[in-house]
Design a protein around this motif. Structure first.
Motif, PDB file in Angstrom:
ATOM      1  N   ILE A  74       0.839  -1.187   0.000  1.00 40.99           N
ATOM      2  CA  ILE A  74       0.000   0.000   0.000  1.00 40.99           C
ATOM      3  C   ILE A  74       0.874   1.238   0.000  1.00 40.99           C
ATOM      4  CG2 ILE A  74      -1.741   1.261   1.317  1.00 40.99           C
ATOM      5  CD1 ILE A  74      -2.578  -1.458   2.474  1.00 40.99           C
ATOM      6  N   ALA A  75       0.634   2.136  -0.942  1.00 39.51           N
ATOM      7  CA  ALA A  75       1.415   3.374  -1.011  1.00 39.51           C
ATOM      8  C   ALA A  75       1.213   4.195   0.250  1.00 39.51           C
ATOM      9  CB  ALA A  75       1.012   4.178  -2.247  1.00 39.51           C
ATOM     10  N   ARG A  76       2.218   4.997   0.580  1.00 38.92           N
ATOM     11  CA  ARG A  76       2.218   5.754   1.834  1.00 38.92           C
ATOM     12  C   ARG A  76       0.989   6.635   1.977  1.00 38.92           C
ATOM     13  NH1 ARG A  76       5.528   7.705   5.920  1.00 38.92           N
ATOM     14  NH2 ARG A  76       5.313   9.910   6.424  1.00 38.92           N
ATOM     15  N   ASN A  77       0.521   7.238   0.904  1.00 39.47           N
ATOM     16  CA  ASN A  77      -0.579   8.196   1.009  1.00 39.47           C
ATOM     17  C   ASN A  77      -1.938   7.598   0.675  1.00 39.47           C
ATOM     18  OD1 ASN A  77       1.013  10.374   1.836  1.00 39.47           O
ATOM     19  ND2 ASN A  77       1.619  10.823  -0.268  1.00 39.47           N
ATOM     20  N   SER A  78      -2.009   6.280   0.511  1.00 37.29           N
ATOM     21  CA  SER A  78      -3.265   5.675   0.082  1.00 37.29           C
ATOM     22  C   SER A  78      -3.878   4.851   1.201  1.00 37.29           C
ATOM     23  CB  SER A  78      -3.032   4.792  -1.147  1.00 37.29           C
ATOM     24  OG  SER A  78      -2.242   3.666  -0.800  1.00 37.29           O
ATOM     25  N   TYR A  79      -5.124   4.447   0.987  1.00 35.45           N
ATOM     26  CA  TYR A  79      -5.832   3.546   1.877  1.00 35.45           C
ATOM     27  C   TYR A  79      -5.824   2.145   1.272  1.00 35.45           C
ATOM     28  CZ  TYR A  79      -7.681   7.543   4.482  1.00 35.45           C
ATOM     29  OH  TYR A  79      -7.805   8.659   5.263  1.00 35.45           O
ATOM     30  N   PRO A  80      -6.028   1.113   2.091  1.00 33.06           N
ATOM     31  CA  PRO A  80      -6.195  -0.227   1.516  1.00 33.06           C
ATOM     32  C   PRO A  80      -7.351  -0.224   0.514  1.00 33.06           C
ATOM     33  CG  PRO A  80      -5.947  -0.344   3.897  1.00 33.06           C
ATOM     34  CD  PRO A  80      -6.094   1.108   3.554  1.00 33.06           C
ATOM     35  N   PRO A  81      -7.220  -0.930  -0.603  1.00 36.40           N
ATOM     36  CA  PRO A  81      -8.270  -0.902  -1.628  1.00 36.40           C
ATOM     37  C   PRO A  81      -9.609  -1.375  -1.084  1.00 36.40           C
ATOM     38  CG  PRO A  81      -6.254  -1.897  -2.479  1.00 36.40           C
ATOM     39  CD  PRO A  81      -6.059  -1.741  -1.010  1.00 36.40           C
TER      40      PRO A  81
ATOM     41  N   GLU B 100      -1.150   5.675  10.388  1.00 43.73           N
ATOM     42  CA  GLU B 100      -1.359   5.597   8.932  1.00 43.73           C
ATOM     43  C   GLU B 100      -2.113   6.835   8.452  1.00 43.73           C
ATOM     44  OE1 GLU B 100       0.079   3.375   7.193  1.00 43.73           O
ATOM     45  OE2 GLU B 100       0.616   1.833   8.670  1.00 43.73           O
ATOM     46  N   ARG B 101      -3.373   6.653   8.042  1.00 45.73           N
ATOM     47  CA  ARG B 101      -4.225   7.742   7.600  1.00 45.73           C
ATOM     48  C   ARG B 101      -5.457   7.817   8.483  1.00 45.73           C
ATOM     49  NH1 ARG B 101      -4.069   9.634   2.527  1.00 45.73           N
ATOM     50  NH2 ARG B 101      -4.973  11.425   3.606  1.00 45.73           N
ATOM     51  N   ILE B 102      -6.148   8.936   8.447  1.00 46.96           N
ATOM     52  CA  ILE B 102      -7.395   9.093   9.193  1.00 46.96           C
ATOM     53  C   ILE B 102      -8.390   8.013   8.753  1.00 46.96           C
ATOM     54  CG2 ILE B 102      -9.411  10.592   9.481  1.00 46.96           C
ATOM     55  CD1 ILE B 102      -7.342  12.961   8.990  1.00 46.96           C
TER      56      ILE B 102
ATOM     57  N   GLY C 176     -12.654   3.036   8.944  1.00 40.10           N
ATOM     58  CA  GLY C 176     -12.819   3.296   7.524  1.00 40.10           C
ATOM     59  C   GLY C 176     -13.100   2.076   6.688  1.00 40.10           C
ATOM     60  N   ARG C 177     -13.263   0.903   7.325  1.00 38.43           N
ATOM     61  CA  ARG C 177     -13.434  -0.337   6.554  1.00 38.43           C
ATOM     62  C   ARG C 177     -14.612  -1.183   7.014  1.00 38.43           C
ATOM     63  NH1 ARG C 177      -7.440  -3.016   6.438  1.00 38.43           N
ATOM     64  NH2 ARG C 177      -6.329  -1.227   7.342  1.00 38.43           N
ATOM     65  N   ASN C 178     -15.327  -0.777   8.050  1.00 40.24           N
ATOM     66  CA  ASN C 178     -16.316  -1.648   8.684  1.00 40.24           C
ATOM     67  C   ASN C 178     -17.592  -1.792   7.849  1.00 40.24           C
ATOM     68  OD1 ASN C 178     -18.518   0.347   9.758  1.00 40.24           O
ATOM     69  ND2 ASN C 178     -16.581   1.293  10.359  1.00 40.24           N
ATOM     70  N   GLY C 179     -18.535  -2.574   8.358  1.00 38.40           N
ATOM     71  CA  GLY C 179     -19.763  -2.853   7.631  1.00 38.40           C
ATOM     72  C   GLY C 179     -20.732  -1.698   7.530  1.00 38.40           C
ATOM     73  N   GLY C 180     -20.475  -0.621   8.280  1.00 42.16           N
ATOM     74  CA  GLY C 180     -21.307   0.573   8.161  1.00 42.16           C
ATOM     75  C   GLY C 180     -22.648   0.483   8.861  1.00 42.16           C
ATOM     76  N   GLN C 181     -22.884  -0.564   9.640  1.00 45.43           N
ATOM     77  CA  GLN C 181     -24.160  -0.726  10.319  1.00 45.43           C
ATOM     78  C   GLN C 181     -24.069  -0.109  11.715  1.00 45.43           C
ATOM     79  OE1 GLN C 181     -26.126  -4.460   9.961  1.00 45.43           O
ATOM     80  NE2 GLN C 181     -25.519  -4.744   7.837  1.00 45.43           N
TER      81      GLN C 181
END
Length: 427
Positions: free
Chosen positions: A2-9, A62-64, A70-75
């Motif tokens: 993962i690039a330094r300025n990016s998030y996991p895809p 890492e990043r905010i 930033g990756r959860n199920g959103g529920q």
């Protein structure tokens, strides 16, 4: 890599409105409060404190929103991961009821922040808990009565026919419908909280991994290139922090969870799957959960890894699970698959409190964190400002280390989870 300025895809990363990278910590900073972790807990605490006039610094490795925020199920669901019956067994009904009411306050706080700061995170009302087997149906019906009669919470029981009018699947026997809970775009919400915190004067240092916490009258967080001296320290890194406070590490375990996003279905086809745009979760131990996205995809979560190793053929497994719920998607593929770690406590109850009078922590969200993390941040901020009663309520929950130590606790947990999965399969 993962690039330094990016998030996991992920679909979240691909669809979020980006925030410029915040400069890493350099040299020494003095602050009233320093927070480890720019997820929901840390951002919520920082925003509350900054609005009250405190000088706040957040250190993020890492990043905010890079982790579970930033990756959860959103529920976003009222209550806690352990469930109300477990809380009652741990602290008694009166305190369990107070905690549940606090989770409802956390839900309202989330809604208020979205409105106040105009956070475009796709909030949608409504959540359904759906049983698959008769045993589960009996349990869910009993939960509906308990919520309504003992917790004054306005859930509804939907018959199979009522559910089928909104959800195009024959897999489920009915639903507990919760009109107050809902779902959102997790990374957009984290970035929205960060924008509000920055506007309030919070300094967020990304790519600033904490290597040491020096406890004392004025705690010090150290990174490779700087340090922050503060009056109050907050540990809000959850599953991604190791070695900073070993007594906390022993009481949580990282668990991998996974989500897939289909290709765009088009508005008509997506709406036909979930007519009222609610979020849905079944009641299996290894549960499926799903909802619609703003660009008319199906976001489908399932599987969990208790061994810290990703499941084999994850994409194929997610497609099979999705088509078991929605056979009509036999021609639909999954475009994005991603995962990350959540933290679970041994009893699945929230673990909030203080290590010393000026070092706070919040962890143990156990897969129920979208609301509980924000609540934790709010309660920590209250305590720093001198009002500790509501945070101290959670200190009544007795938390123990996972058995087996570092060498054996993971295989022991894997074996235990295998039993629960077998129970779901057999009866």
């Amino acid at each position: 890599m993962i690039a330094r300025n990016s998030y996991p895809p992920s679909w979240y990363a691909a669809s979020a409105t980006p925030l410029p990278t915040q400069p890493a910590l350099q040299g020494r900073i003095d602050a009233d409060v320093c927070i480890l972790g720019a997820g929901y807990t840390g951002l919520s605490a920082a925003l509350e404190l900054a609005e009250a006039g405190y000088k706040v610094v957040i250190l993020e490795a890492e990043r905010i929103g890079w982790g579970a925020s930033g990756r959860n199920g959103g529920q976003a669901i009222a209550g806690f991961g352990c469930g109300e019956a477990k809380l009652e067994a741990l602290v008694g009904f009166a305190d369990a009821r107070r905690m549940f009411d606090l989770s409802r306050e956390g839900l309202q706080w989330l809604r208020d922040r979205i409105l106040k700061h105009d956070i475009a995170c796709d909030w949608r009302d409504g959540h359904a808990t759906v049983p698959i087997k008769p045993r589960q149906e009996r349990e869910v019906r009993a939960a509906v009565e308990d919520f309504r009669n003992r917790y004054d919470y306005p859930v509804e029981w939907w018959s199979r026919e009522q559910l089928r009018a909104q959800l195009a699947s024959d897999r489920y026997l009915g639903a507990m419908y919760d009109p107050e809970s809902g779902h959102l775009h997790p990374l957009e919400y984290a970035l929205g909280l960060a924008r509000a915190a920055l506007a309030a004067g919070v300094r967020i240092c990304e790519h600033s991994r904490v290597t040491q916490l020096v406890r004392g009258a004025r705690p010090v967080f150290k990174t490779a290139e700087g340090e922050v001296h503060c009056d109050f320290a907050v540990l809000a890194g959850n599953a991604l922090v190791h070695g900073i406070a070993p007594e906390l590490d022993a009481k949580i375990m990282p668990v991998g969870t996974y989500i897939g996003a289909t290709v765009p279905l088009g508005e008509e086809r997506a709406r036909a799957l979930i007519g009222n745009d609610m979020a849905v979760a079944d009641t299996n131990w290894a549960l499926d959960y799903f909802r619609r996205s703003r660009d008319h995809r199906l976001l489908f979560g399932g599987r969990a890894s208790y061994s810290t190793l990703p499941p084999p053929n994850l994409r194929g497994t997610m497609i099979r699970r999705m088509r078991r719920v929605f056979p009509q998607l036999a021609d639909v593929g999954i475009e994005y698959v991603w995962g990350g770690y959540i933290d679970i406590s041994l009893n699945r109850a929230p673990h909030f409190g203080r290590l010393t009078p000026n070092v706070y922590f919040a962890q143990g969200f156990s897969g129920h964190g979208v609301i509980a993390t924000g609540l934790a941040g709010k309660l920590v901020s209250e305590s720093i400002r001198g009002q500790s009663e509501r945070l101290d309520l959670f200190a009544k929950i007795d938390h123990h280390p996972f058995p087996g130590g570092r060498a054996l606790r993971t295989p022991m947990l894997v074996a235990a989870m295998a039993w629960y999965k077998l129970r779901d399969a057999l009866w």
